[in-house]
Design an enzyme around this catalytic site. Structure first.
Site, PDB file in Angstrom:
ATOM      1  N   ASP A 103      38.039  51.442  39.197  1.00 36.10           N
ATOM      2  CA  ASP A 103      38.963  52.381  40.053  1.00 36.10           C
ATOM      3  C   ASP A 103      40.555  51.927  39.981  1.00 36.10           C
ATOM      4  O   ASP A 103      40.836  51.017  39.556  1.00 36.10           O
ATOM      5  CB  ASP A 103      38.879  52.402  41.552  1.00 36.10           C
ATOM      6  CG  ASP A 103      37.424  52.797  41.994  1.00 36.10           C
ATOM      7  OD1 ASP A 103      36.744  53.617  41.034  1.00 36.10           O
ATOM      8  OD2 ASP A 103      36.746  52.483  42.867  1.00 36.10           O
TER       9      ASP A 103
HETATM   10  N1  URA Z   1      32.948  49.665  42.407  1.00 32.42           N
HETATM   11  C1  URA Z   1      33.682  50.418  42.947  1.00 32.42           C
HETATM   12  O1  URA Z   1      33.713  50.908  44.221  1.00 32.42           O
HETATM   13  N2  URA Z   1      35.144  50.544  42.221  1.00 32.42           N
HETATM   14  C2  URA Z   1      35.205  50.046  41.086  1.00 32.42           C
HETATM   15  O2  URA Z   1      36.217  50.179  40.345  1.00 32.42           O
HETATM   16  C3  URA Z   1      34.085  49.273  40.272  1.00 32.42           C
HETATM   17  C4  URA Z   1      32.925  49.161  41.179  1.00 32.42           C
END
Ligand code: URA
Length: 237
Positions: A103
């Site tokens: 993310d």
């Molecule tokens: N899980 C999440 O919530 N975000 C990420 O970036 C990776 C795994």
């Protein structure tokens, strides 16, 4: 490989440019000026120099990035800064892409490569490659959560996750944990904690498959993987 193909692949210009550079005497193979850019070279054995600099040719590039917050895991975007924007010019001709996604507000280990086969193996849902995250979580993480995660928890869309390994490093109003998951659903770690009534405040990936993030890399820094690390990465059953 033809010399003009090799050099244009490496970003030294179009084949027409390379032809001219060769005529100008800028291209040297094994110590001798080569004026004909259509000549073939053995990429593994012969040494190519361009304008006095050794050209390091390889087909595949493998980079380990410590992704900072604020950049997205994509190759291009009209608005956002991408992880590719963090790379030096020398890596651009290789057309690397992020192997999986983090993310925008997640930090940590992201592999960048142009090896499609390796990426496919690592990301294949059938392979269940483990990924380990460190997180700060708002709320008291308990042994019940450990148990729930070990069985799999139901996410907001009804999907029940595969069993995941939760380790509590510190439990309190702000808990510190490590979580290993074997799949990669959208926002998975955040949604798993949401499923047990808690909120992830900070998330960082620290391991993918057998490969750990190099602690010497600061946020935004990257380096090429060593041979043995590439082998570790490819050790996917
Ligand atoms: N899980 C999440 O919530 N975000 C990420 O970036 C990776 C795994």
């Amino acid at each position: 490989m033809r010399l003009d193909k090799l050099l244009s692949n490496m970003g030294y210009g179009t084949r027409k440019d390379i032809k001219k550079f060769a005529k100008d005497g800028l291209i040297v193979v094994d110590g001798k000026i080569v004026k004909d850019s259509s000549q073939h070279v053995e990429t593994e054995e012969q040494q190519v120099e361009f304008d006095g600099e050794i050209v390091r040719y390889r087909e595949f590039v493998y980079l380990m990035l410590n992704k900072p917050q604020g950049v997205i895991s994509a190759t291009e975007d009209l608005v956002e800064r991408t992880v590719i924007d963090l790379l030096d010019q020398e890596y651009i001709p290789f057309e690397v892409f992020p192997v999986g996604r983090l993310d925008k507000d997640t930090e940590g280990l992201l592999i960048l490569s142009n090896d499609g086969k390796m990426a496919h193996e690592l990301l294949s849902p059938r392979k269940h490659v483990p990924k380990t995250y460190y997180a700060d979580v708002e709320g008291i993480v308990t042994s019940e959560d450990v148990l729930a995660f070990s069985k799999g928890v139901q996410l907001d869309d009804g999907y029940t996750t595969l069993p995941a390994h939760l380790v509590i490093l510190q439990s309190g109003e702000l808990s510190k944990i490590e979580l290993t998951i074997h799949e990669g659903k959208f926002h998975q770690v955040k949604r798993m904690f949401q499923a047990v009534g808690k909120k992830v405040k900070y998330l960082k990936r620290i391991k993918m498959g057998n490969l750990s993030l190099d602690p010497a890399l600061s946020l935004g820094e990257y380096r090429e993987l060593r041979e043995e690390e590439i082998s570790l990465l490819k050790m996917v059953e």
